[in-house]
Design a protein around this motif. Structure first.
Motif, PDB file in Angstrom:
ATOM      1  N   THR A 106      35.688  36.110  52.143  1.00 48.30           N
ATOM      2  CA  THR A 106      36.208  35.784  53.462  1.00 48.30           C
ATOM      3  C   THR A 106      36.069  36.970  54.411  1.00 48.30           C
ATOM      4  OG1 THR A 106      38.216  35.134  54.683  1.00 48.30           O
ATOM      5  CG2 THR A 106      38.529  36.470  52.710  1.00 48.30           C
ATOM      6  N   ASN A 107      36.007  36.677  55.708  1.00 43.71           N
ATOM      7  CA  ASN A 107      36.024  37.730  56.722  1.00 43.71           C
ATOM      8  C   ASN A 107      37.449  38.136  57.085  1.00 43.71           C
ATOM      9  OD1 ASN A 107      33.199  37.910  57.095  1.00 43.71           O
ATOM     10  ND2 ASN A 107      33.231  36.052  58.337  1.00 43.71           N
ATOM     11  N   SER A 108      38.398  37.342  56.670  1.00 44.13           N
ATOM     12  CA  SER A 108      39.798  37.606  57.006  1.00 44.13           C
ATOM     13  C   SER A 108      40.335  38.782  56.188  1.00 44.13           C
ATOM     14  CB  SER A 108      40.646  36.357  56.748  1.00 44.13           C
ATOM     15  OG  SER A 108      40.110  35.231  57.420  1.00 44.13           O
ATOM     16  N   MET A 164      49.202  31.415  48.620  1.00 42.71           N
ATOM     17  CA  MET A 164      48.441  30.607  49.563  1.00 42.71           C
ATOM     18  C   MET A 164      48.015  29.289  48.924  1.00 42.71           C
ATOM     19  SD  MET A 164      46.090  33.254  51.751  1.00 42.71           S
ATOM     20  CE  MET A 164      45.035  33.697  50.377  1.00 42.71           C
ATOM     21  N   LYS A 165      47.707  28.333  49.789  1.00 41.82           N
ATOM     22  CA  LYS A 165      47.136  27.071  49.350  1.00 41.82           C
ATOM     23  C   LYS A 165      45.708  26.983  49.852  1.00 41.82           C
ATOM     24  CE  LYS A 165      48.937  24.427  53.297  1.00 41.82           C
ATOM     25  NZ  LYS A 165      49.758  23.258  53.724  1.00 41.82           N
ATOM     26  N   VAL A 166      44.934  26.076  49.262  1.00 43.40           N
ATOM     27  CA  VAL A 166      43.526  25.914  49.614  1.00 43.40           C
ATOM     28  C   VAL A 166      43.292  24.475  50.054  1.00 43.40           C
ATOM     29  CG1 VAL A 166      41.140  26.063  48.794  1.00 43.40           C
ATOM     30  CG2 VAL A 166      42.868  27.665  47.921  1.00 43.40           C
ATOM     31  N   ASN A 172      47.539  23.803  45.576  1.00 43.86           N
ATOM     32  CA  ASN A 172      48.816  24.121  46.207  1.00 43.86           C
ATOM     33  C   ASN A 172      49.127  25.596  46.017  1.00 43.86           C
ATOM     34  OD1 ASN A 172      51.083  23.410  47.717  1.00 43.86           O
ATOM     35  ND2 ASN A 172      51.420  21.548  46.523  1.00 43.86           N
ATOM     36  N   TYR A 173      50.234  26.062  46.558  1.00 37.92           N
ATOM     37  CA  TYR A 173      50.519  27.497  46.645  1.00 37.92           C
ATOM     38  C   TYR A 173      50.434  28.201  45.287  1.00 37.92           C
ATOM     39  CZ  TYR A 173      52.014  26.791  51.456  1.00 37.92           C
ATOM     40  OH  TYR A 173      52.027  26.502  52.799  1.00 37.92           O
ATOM     41  N   ILE A 174      49.563  29.205  45.235  1.00 37.09           N
ATOM     42  CA  ILE A 174      49.437  30.062  44.056  1.00 37.09           C
ATOM     43  C   ILE A 174      49.297  31.518  44.519  1.00 37.09           C
ATOM     44  CG2 ILE A 174      48.417  28.343  42.507  1.00 37.09           C
ATOM     45  CD1 ILE A 174      45.676  29.450  43.180  1.00 37.09           C
ATOM     46  N   GLU A 175      49.433  32.444  43.591  1.00 39.42           N
ATOM     47  CA  GLU A 175      49.377  33.876  43.905  1.00 39.42           C
ATOM     48  C   GLU A 175      48.002  34.279  44.439  1.00 39.42           C
ATOM     49  OE1 GLU A 175      50.177  38.214  41.733  1.00 39.42           O
ATOM     50  OE2 GLU A 175      49.819  36.404  40.534  1.00 39.42           O
ATOM     51  N   ASN A 192      44.120  31.233  57.364  1.00 39.16           N
ATOM     52  CA  ASN A 192      45.043  31.008  58.474  1.00 39.16           C
ATOM     53  C   ASN A 192      46.467  31.166  57.944  1.00 39.16           C
ATOM     54  OD1 ASN A 192      46.375  30.275  60.786  1.00 39.16           O
ATOM     55  ND2 ASN A 192      45.851  28.103  60.665  1.00 39.16           N
ATOM     56  N   ILE A 193      46.998  32.368  58.073  1.00 42.82           N
ATOM     57  CA  ILE A 193      48.332  32.744  57.574  1.00 42.82           C
ATOM     58  C   ILE A 193      48.401  32.542  56.056  1.00 42.82           C
ATOM     59  CG2 ILE A 193      50.831  32.488  57.866  1.00 42.82           C
ATOM     60  CD1 ILE A 193      50.299  31.315  60.628  1.00 42.82           C
ATOM     61  N   ASP A 194      48.896  31.392  55.593  1.00 38.14           N
ATOM     62  CA  ASP A 194      49.056  31.161  54.156  1.00 38.14           C
ATOM     63  C   ASP A 194      48.126  30.074  53.638  1.00 38.14           C
ATOM     64  OD1 ASP A 194      50.180  28.970  55.340  1.00 38.14           O
ATOM     65  OD2 ASP A 194      52.024  28.977  54.145  1.00 38.14           O
TER      66      ASP A 194
END
Length: 207
Positions: free
Chosen positions: A130-132, A139-141, A151-154, A174-176
Motif C-alpha cells: 500500500t501507499n498508505s 483493520m478490516k478488508v 473482519n477486524y484482525i490485527e 482508510n482509517i481502519d
C-alpha cells in the motif's frame, strides 16, 4: 441381451452430462470477478457437479445468486429437478469467513452435492502492499463494493516475518479499513472459499 443393456447405458450417459448442472453464479452489488471464484468453489469441491450446458440433461440444476447489502453477503441457491423449481435455500454472512461456513452449510442442506473432501480451516496472513503510511492496530478488508472480506484482525508492519501468507497489492487504507480493487479482492475471496482463515495483516508501504 447384455449388448442391448450396454447400448442403453451408453445412450443414457451421453444424454446426461452429470447429476448436478451448475449455472454461472449471478453476483449483485459485488465485483463481477467474484462469479468465477464462486463457480470454481462448486466445480472443485463436489464430485457430481459440472458447468451447466444446454446440450446436456441433468437430474438437478442449481442457480446460485450472491449479493451484498451493507457489507454483508446474501446467498441463495435455486434448485431445479427436471426443470421444475423444487427448493430455494438462502442464508447471509457477515464476512468472507462466515460466507465459507454458510456455503458449506447450504450445500449440505440441499442433499444433492457430493463433497470430494473434508473441509478444514487453515490459517494465513495477508501481506498488503500500500501507499498508505498510517493504519490502525486492527483493520478490516473490503472490496470497492464494500463487502467485508475479512473482519477486524490485527495489523502490523512487515519486518521480514516468516508466516504463511498471500500478497495483495494496490491496497488503500482508510482509517481502519483496507480497500482492495476487484482483482485483489477476488484473490482474497478465492482463499477464503478454500477454507483459509486470515489471522493478521502485514503492511508493506511502497512508494
Amino acid at each position: 441381451m447384455k449388448r442391448y443393456i450396454f447400448i442403453f447405458f451408453m445412450i443414457l450417459s451421453l444424454s446426461y452430462g452429470g447429476e448436478v448442472g451448475i449455472y454461472r453464479p449471478v453476483v449483485k452489488n459485488l465485483p463481477g470477478e467474484y462469479s468465477s471464484v464462486f463457480l470454481s468453489f462448486f466445480l472443485n469441491n463436489f464430485s457430481n457437479v459440472e458447468m451447466y450446458s444446454k446440450k446436456s440433461s441433468y437430474r438437478y440444476t442449481v442457480k446460485p445468486i450472491f449479493s451484498s447489502i451493507g457489507g454483508n453477503y446474501n446467498i441463495c441457491l435455486d434448485i431445479y429437478r427436471n426443470n421444475n423449481l423444487t427448493k430455494v435455500l438462502c442464508s447471509s454472512a457477515e464476512s468472507g469467513k462466515q460466507l465459507f461456513e454458510k456455503l458449506i452449510y447450504l450445500t449440505k442442506k440441499t442433499g444433492i452435492f457430493r463433497s470430494k473432501k473434508q473441509f478444514r480451516r487453515k490459517q494465513i496472513y495477508l501481506k498488503l502492499l500500500t501507499n498508505s503510511r498510517q493504519f490502525e492496530k486492527k483493520m478490516k478488508v473490503v472490496s470497492h463494493n464494500g463487502d467485508i472480506l475479512i473482519n477486524y484482525i490485527e495489523a502490523k508492519k512487515f519486518k521480514g516475518q516468516q508466516f504463511p501468507h498471500i500478497t495483495a497489492g494496490n491496497g488503500i487504507i482508510n482509517i481502519d479499513t483496507v480497500i482492495l480493487d476487484s482483482a485483489e479482492a477476488s484473490k482474497v475471496l478465492e482463499y477464503l472459499l478454500k477454507g483459509y482463515s486470515f489471522i493478521g495483516i502485514l503492511i508493506i508501504t511502497v512508494k
